[in-house]
Design a protein around this motif. Structure first.
Motif, PDB file in Angstrom:
ATOM      1  N   LYS A   4       0.857  -1.184   0.000  1.00 17.76           N
ATOM      2  CA  LYS A   4       0.000   0.000   0.000  1.00 17.76           C
ATOM      3  C   LYS A   4       0.895   1.236   0.000  1.00 17.76           C
ATOM      4  N   GLU A  18       1.455   5.217   0.261  1.00 16.06           N
ATOM      5  CA  GLU A  18       0.862   6.437   0.793  1.00 16.06           C
ATOM      6  C   GLU A  18       1.940   7.511   0.871  1.00 16.06           C
ATOM      7  N   ASN A  27      -5.693   3.019   8.459  1.00 14.47           N
ATOM      8  CA  ASN A  27      -5.599   4.274   7.716  1.00 14.47           C
ATOM      9  C   ASN A  27      -5.429   5.487   8.620  1.00 14.47           C
ATOM     10  N   GLU A  45      -2.259   8.159   8.242  1.00  8.67           N
ATOM     11  CA  GLU A  45      -2.368   9.617   8.170  1.00  8.67           C
ATOM     12  C   GLU A  45      -1.554  10.279   9.272  1.00  8.67           C
TER      13      GLU A  45
END
Length: 364
Positions: free
Chosen positions: A148, A150, A165, A169
């Motif tokens: 994943k 990000e 998630n 963040e």
């Protein structure tokens, strides 16, 4: 006749392998298999020489020094080369030219007449163009993990968990703050997310390591901007800080490296402010505690099983220096890589006043 020749070759091989670096080979290893014999011969050569030419070049591009975990693994308190390698298994994979090699490092203590095991380590052996090359187990272990991406982080997520998630963040926010503090651009980070220190050690190739079960949380900052987290979390600012310091201050003293990482990322499951309050409590309950005697970050000195005292003391010292002298002065001593005592001297701290100064700072 072929069967008879294979038996003779196997017996000859068993006689000769003991002259190499491999101390013993388990009877479960098929010594009639030609690929196994080639792997064992190459393994003996590698263990003897640690020749990087016997390792896949791609591993050096990804991990910088892929076999550092076993570079000096034979050495210990009982002496150099005390722990001798024993080949436990050669395990097939789904590829005909690739196998898992399982090695135990075992020492014999003649005084106690007992065997002591240091570690059990896995690596991958692959046959390419007629030659055997080794590689890190982590590539094989994570081949089916979910990736994943990000921002600047690529996560490789253990199948035992789901990506969080909210934590992703939070990590992005911290990285933005770290880049501003250290006055440098963000850089790509590869983050292996596992559920526990045990799984993290297994990624590094260990079926057994003495540190696998000592803590409930933990992880590693590896060369080339790699994080291996054993915190069941996509947030690990403590180890991310180590990536920044390794890039910007390669000579930084390890004591202050852990201090600045704890200042920004806490330690274990708890942030710096939580750890700082625990340190206040510890110092109140232990008025004779002398900071000057505990600069060893490897000292297993914990308060309430959660607060690593040397880490948190160093973090408080970093905070003191930042407030009183500014980050440029702190960066200067990080770059120099001086001893803890030398660094403290530059901030007017020494054995006579450090304990009173630290306690006074914590009262404010």
């Amino acid at each position: 006749m072929k069967s008879f020749c294979a038996i003779i070759l196997g017996l000859l091989f068993q006689f000769t392998y003991c002259q190499s670096k491999i101390k013993s080979i388990s009877p479960t290893v098929d010594l009639h298999n030609s690929l196994n014999i080639q792997i064992i011969e190459t393994l003996g050569n590698f263990l003897e020489t640690k020749d990087s030419k016997l390792w896949l070049e791609s591993d050096f591009k990804k991990f910088q020094f892929p076999f550092y975990e076993i570079m000096d693994i034979q050495n210990g308190k009982m002496g150099s080369d005390f722990y001798q390698p024993s080949l436990m298994e050669i395990i097939p994979t789904d590829k005909d030219d690739q196998k898992i090699i399982k090695i135990a490092f075992i020492g014999y203590n003649p005084k106690t007449k007992s065997n002591l095991i240091k570690a059990i380590y896995n690596m991958i052996a692959s046959k390419k163009e007629g030659k055997i090359f080794f590689s890190k187990y982590i590539n094989y272990a994570t081949k089916d993990w979910t990736e994943k991406k990000e921002d600047n982080i690529t996560y490789s997520i253990s199948p035992l968990k789901k990506a969080n998630n909210i934590e992703i963040e939070k990590q992005k926010t911290d990285i933005k703050q770290l880049s501003e503090f250290f006055e440098t651009e963000k850089f790509p980070i590869y983050y292996y997310s596992t559920v526990s220190p045990e799984e993290a050690f297994k990624l590094k190739g260990f079926d057994y390591h003495p540190m696998m079960y000592t803590d409930q949380s933990g992880g590693f900052a590896e060369p080339y901007n790699i994080i291996i987290s054993g915190n069941n979390s996509e947030y690990y600012t403590h180890e991310v800080v180590h990536l920044y310091t390794a890039k910007l201050f390669p000579k930084i003293n390890s004591y202050f490296d852990e201090g600045i990482a704890t200042y920004f990322g806490g330690s274990g499951k708890y942030d710096y402010l939580w750890q700082k309050e625990k340190l206040k409590k510890y110092l109140k309950e232990n008025p004779d505690f002398d900071v000057f005697k505990h600069f060893n970050i490897y000292e297993k000195l914990y308060f309430e099983k959660e607060t690593p005292i040397p880490y948190v003391v160093s973090a408080v010292l970093c905070e003191m220096i930042l407030i009183k002298f500014g980050k440029e002065k702190l960066f200067t001593v990080f770059k120099n890589g001086n001893s803890v005592e030398k660094v403290l001297e530059s901030f007017h701290l020494n054995q006579k006043n450090i304990n009173s100064e630290l306690r006074q700072f914590l009262k404010n």
